[in-house]
Design a protein around this motif. Sequence first.
Motif, PDB file in Angstrom:
ATOM      1  N   GLY A 186       0.810  -1.211   0.000  1.00 60.17           N
ATOM      2  CA  GLY A 186       0.000   0.000   0.000  1.00 60.17           C
ATOM      3  C   GLY A 186       0.842   1.260   0.000  1.00 60.17           C
ATOM      4  O   GLY A 186       0.512   2.246  -0.671  1.00 60.17           O
ATOM      5  N   LEU A 187       1.938   1.245   0.732  1.00 57.40           N
ATOM      6  CA  LEU A 187       2.829   2.403   0.770  1.00 57.40           C
ATOM      7  C   LEU A 187       3.487   2.616  -0.590  1.00 57.40           C
ATOM      8  O   LEU A 187       3.628   3.753  -1.053  1.00 57.40           O
ATOM      9  CB  LEU A 187       3.893   2.202   1.857  1.00 57.40           C
ATOM     10  CG  LEU A 187       4.893   3.348   2.075  1.00 57.40           C
ATOM     11  CD1 LEU A 187       4.167   4.659   2.371  1.00 57.40           C
ATOM     12  CD2 LEU A 187       5.872   2.999   3.190  1.00 57.40           C
ATOM     13  N   ILE A 188       3.873   1.533  -1.232  1.00 57.97           N
ATOM     14  CA  ILE A 188       4.480   1.632  -2.568  1.00 57.97           C
ATOM     15  C   ILE A 188       3.492   2.263  -3.546  1.00 57.97           C
ATOM     16  O   ILE A 188       3.851   3.159  -4.318  1.00 57.97           O
ATOM     17  CB  ILE A 188       4.917   0.236  -3.049  1.00 57.97           C
ATOM     18  CG1 ILE A 188       6.057  -0.291  -2.182  1.00 57.97           C
ATOM     19  CG2 ILE A 188       5.343   0.281  -4.528  1.00 57.97           C
ATOM     20  CD1 ILE A 188       6.396  -1.755  -2.435  1.00 57.97           C
ATOM     21  N   ILE A 189       2.237   1.814  -3.512  1.00 60.87           N
ATOM     22  CA  ILE A 189       1.217   2.362  -4.408  1.00 60.87           C
ATOM     23  C   ILE A 189       0.965   3.832  -4.111  1.00 60.87           C
ATOM     24  O   ILE A 189       0.840   4.659  -5.022  1.00 60.87           O
ATOM     25  CB  ILE A 189      -0.092   1.563  -4.289  1.00 60.87           C
ATOM     26  CG1 ILE A 189       0.118   0.127  -4.782  1.00 60.87           C
ATOM     27  CG2 ILE A 189      -1.221   2.233  -5.075  1.00 60.87           C
ATOM     28  CD1 ILE A 189      -1.038  -0.804  -4.479  1.00 60.87           C
ATOM     29  N   SER A 190       0.912   4.178  -2.818  1.00 61.36           N
ATOM     30  CA  SER A 190       0.612   5.561  -2.438  1.00 61.36           C
ATOM     31  C   SER A 190       1.689   6.524  -2.900  1.00 61.36           C
ATOM     32  O   SER A 190       1.417   7.713  -3.112  1.00 61.36           O
ATOM     33  CB  SER A 190       0.437   5.663  -0.918  1.00 61.36           C
ATOM     34  OG  SER A 190       1.688   5.506  -0.247  1.00 61.36           O
ATOM     35  N   ILE A 191       2.902   6.021  -3.087  1.00 64.67           N
ATOM     36  CA  ILE A 191       3.996   6.881  -3.560  1.00 64.67           C
ATOM     37  C   ILE A 191       4.098   6.825  -5.082  1.00 64.67           C
ATOM     38  O   ILE A 191       3.830   7.809  -5.780  1.00 64.67           O
ATOM     39  CB  ILE A 191       5.336   6.466  -2.918  1.00 64.67           C
ATOM     40  CG1 ILE A 191       5.285   6.684  -1.399  1.00 64.67           C
ATOM     41  CG2 ILE A 191       6.486   7.279  -3.524  1.00 64.67           C
ATOM     42  CD1 ILE A 191       6.467   6.091  -0.660  1.00 64.67           C
ATOM     43  N   LEU A 192       4.464   5.677  -5.606  1.00 63.14           N
ATOM     44  CA  LEU A 192       4.729   5.578  -7.043  1.00 63.14           C
ATOM     45  C   LEU A 192       3.468   5.765  -7.874  1.00 63.14           C
ATOM     46  O   LEU A 192       3.535   6.277  -9.001  1.00 63.14           O
ATOM     47  CB  LEU A 192       5.380   4.232  -7.355  1.00 63.14           C
ATOM     48  CG  LEU A 192       6.774   4.017  -6.756  1.00 63.14           C
ATOM     49  CD1 LEU A 192       7.277   2.618  -7.067  1.00 63.14           C
ATOM     50  CD2 LEU A 192       7.761   5.070  -7.261  1.00 63.14           C
TER      51      LEU A 192
END
Length: 340
Positions: A57-63
Amino acid sequence: MYAAPLPLCSDLETLSNVTMASSKVRATLKIPAHVPPPQEDSEQLRKAFQGWGTNEGLIISILGHRNAEQRKLIRATYAATYGEDLLKDLDKELSSDFERAVVLWTLDPAERDAFLVNEATKRLTSSNWVILEIASTRSSLDLFNAKQAYQARFKRSIEEDVAYHTSGDIRKLLVPLVGTFRYDGDEVNTTLAKSEAKLLHEKIAEKAYNHDDLIRIVTTRSKAQLNATLNHYNNEYGNAIDKDLETGSEDEYLKILKATIQCLTYPEKYFEELLRQAINKIGTDEWALTRVVTTRAEVDLQRIAEEYQRRNSIPLDKAIANDTSGDYQNMLLALLGHDN
């Protein structure tokens, strides 16, 4: 793993004249009002990889909320800070369709196109359709940048690999298609459009679908000029060129020729059909779905989504949500601008 064009006249047969649509970018990517500096994004991504499990989820929220230039800075900062390649870490930490979507998206657009074309020339992932799609839907500068990226990474030219991968009429069409640098402006020569409409009609009537002049017109004329030519074709001969190319034959070359013309003149219709086939078939075609979303999210995915809803009576984000799941679904919806 590591200028909006005109519709083909068959889709607007009630109109005798079609005017060039706005070339304004119609992206779906949503970037926050305040974007953290790349150092902070790099630190957060590093944290997402650490611990007992990856924080997808953190990866999606950034990239999933950074444009190409911002992603490029994140990659450079990540490498400078940790001495490692972000793409390799993503490849190591993620898996399956989610991994492919994130890695393709994180690539620079030119690198991404180079990777996709190279993949399309491999025996196990061969696809003339991907080659024609990239060659026909990119701007001249974007295609040129992809060819530069291809040479830098693979130490060969796109043209030589496409030529080696193909044969016969398909090679005759695709090699000049990837090798061209079209004029990208809106200027149109009406006299030329009329004469070349006549020439196209003659060659198609003769079933000379591989004639040098037909291929020359399709592979070299600007998109504005080609649209003008096809409008004259429709008005003068009472049928759109794609209809005249419908022979009932399963000939692969004719299919690719028709798809090339559609990509050059009405790309949102081409991508709508591609998405519909990818989503509605028995077993989702995730590679096609991922390719369209990741390559068009910063370009014209909003226009494609509008075309999709108009022709299928369901919003594209809902169709994708119904056919995908998990982190892969969340990544695609983020790029569509419909994540939570």
